[in-house]
Enzyme design. Structure first.
Site, PDB file in Angstrom:
ATOM      1  N   GLU A 187     -18.493  -6.350  52.299  1.00  0.00           N
ATOM      2  CA  GLU A 187     -19.206  -5.702  51.395  1.00  0.00           C
ATOM      3  C   GLU A 187     -18.910  -4.341  51.542  1.00  0.00           C
ATOM      4  O   GLU A 187     -17.934  -4.039  52.066  1.00  0.00           O
ATOM      5  CB  GLU A 187     -20.773  -6.038  51.263  1.00  0.00           C
ATOM      6  CG  GLU A 187     -21.317  -5.730  52.622  1.00  0.00           C
ATOM      7  CD  GLU A 187     -23.001  -5.812  52.577  1.00  0.00           C
ATOM      8  OE1 GLU A 187     -23.538  -5.073  51.853  1.00  0.00           O
ATOM      9  OE2 GLU A 187     -23.229  -7.095  53.152  1.00  0.00           O
TER      10      GLU A 187
ATOM     11  N   ASP B 232     -19.295 -11.426  56.438  1.00  0.00           N
ATOM     12  CA  ASP B 232     -19.842 -10.534  55.576  1.00  0.00           C
ATOM     13  C   ASP B 232     -19.042  -9.457  55.056  1.00  0.00           C
ATOM     14  O   ASP B 232     -18.610  -8.627  55.617  1.00  0.00           O
ATOM     15  CB  ASP B 232     -21.282 -10.299  56.054  1.00  0.00           C
ATOM     16  CG  ASP B 232     -21.780  -9.014  55.263  1.00  0.00           C
ATOM     17  OD1 ASP B 232     -21.573  -8.649  53.988  1.00  0.00           O
ATOM     18  OD2 ASP B 232     -23.037  -8.559  55.639  1.00  0.00           O
TER      19      ASP B 232
ATOM     20  N   ASP C  62     -32.098 -14.632  55.230  1.00  0.00           N
ATOM     21  CA  ASP C  62     -31.010 -14.241  56.170  1.00  0.00           C
ATOM     22  C   ASP C  62     -31.681 -12.873  56.676  1.00  0.00           C
ATOM     23  O   ASP C  62     -32.487 -12.223  56.056  1.00  0.00           O
ATOM     24  CB  ASP C  62     -29.648 -13.874  55.503  1.00  0.00           C
ATOM     25  CG  ASP C  62     -29.728 -12.595  54.567  1.00  0.00           C
ATOM     26  OD1 ASP C  62     -29.516 -11.570  54.575  1.00  0.00           O
ATOM     27  OD2 ASP C  62     -30.052 -13.225  53.133  1.00  0.00           O
TER      28      ASP C  62
END
Length: 286
Positions: free
Chosen positions: A176, A174, A85
């Protein structure tokens, strides 16, 4: 002749003032309630100030470590597919080098919040495709800057779309640690879970696909109360830098993608798809 009683002319004025005061009090009360437009607007954080420094795992490494010195997991060509990624911090990526080393898929950061697009996106997204990789894009979430729906729409409009061409993976969200402040973005457990539901529902309405979720078990436990609300629907992309994938968040009996290192060759972040190449192709095809 009629006689006006003392104070009579002032009664309508007093009534109007009373009604006006009451209405203002009600409006003020409503604005102060959780979930109202006024409160939501007041709680919005500024747009990200350094989105080029935020990528899938950038905060995982800071908060959970990189497991330096731990040997990477042994690959099984029959049961896994190597991937990477990337984001703008990688710049122009040597896709041919990665392909020749056995990398067969890639996720590329497209957007963050509703104000940032990856300036290297075209080279990374198209470049991986052109060498033969299956590729997809991801959105770095900032749930305190705008709604889930707004960010999902921005993502789809700026590189997060999907097509059944056999080489495009569903988009990924994503989730996080917050790079700008409070770990859980200042949201309650319910507020954060609902934000993600909003994002996923909007993405599916726009593309027809259920998006992948990138998150670590530690962050998930802390910020969602280890919610099991997504495990039956959204494929899991989990980061853990070491020799095994470790414990998974609640709701998932298995992972789909494992980000196993942030210090791999050519680009740092390397991943393993949990299955053979034909299963990766099936994920792309939906």
């Amino acid at each position: 002749m009629s006689v006006l009683r003392s104070g009579s002319p002032h009664r309508p004025a007093r009534s109007l003032a009373t009604v006006t005061g009451t209405l203002l009090a009600i409006v003020s009360l409503l604005i102060g309630l959780p979930g109202t437009a006024g409160a939501a607007a007041a709680q919005r954080a500024p747009e990200p100030s350094h989105p080029g420094q935020d990528w899938a795992g950038s905060q995982i490494a800071k908060h959970e470590g990189t497991a330096a010195g731990v040997a990477p997991p042994a690959a099984s060509l029959a049961a896994s597919v190597e991937g990477v990624d990337v984001s703008s911090h990688n710049g122009n990526v040597a896709w041919s080098t990665l392909w020749n080393s056995g990398v067969r898929f890639a996720y590329v950061k497209a957007t963050e919040s509703t104000s940032y697009t990856n300036p290297s996106f075209a080279q990374q997204y198209n470049g991986s495709y052109n060498v033969g990789m299956i590729r997809g894009s991801y959105h770095f979430a900032t749930p305190n800057t705008s709604s889930g729906a707004a960010q999902a729409n921005y993502f789809v409009d700026h590189g997060g779309g999907w097509s059944r061409d056999g080489k495009t993976l569903p988009g990924a969200l994503d989730m996080e640690y917050n790079p700008y402040g409070a770990t859980c973005y200042g949201l309650s457990v319910a507020g954060l879970v609902n934000w993600m539901k909003d994002w996923f529902a909007t993405y599916k309405a726009r593309t027809g696909r259920d998006a992948v979720i990138y998150t670590s078990t530690s962050w998930w436990k802390q910020c969602t109360g280890n919610s099991a609300a997504f495990g039956a629907i959204n494929p899991l992309w989990v980061p853990r830098y070491g020799s095994s994938v470790g414990e998974l968040p609640a709701g998932w009996g298995f992972h789909t993608i494992w980000q196993y290192t942030s210090t791999g060759p050519t680009v740092g972040d390397h991943n393993r798809f949990n299955g053979a190449l034909d299963r990766l192709q099936a994920l792309a095809n939906g």
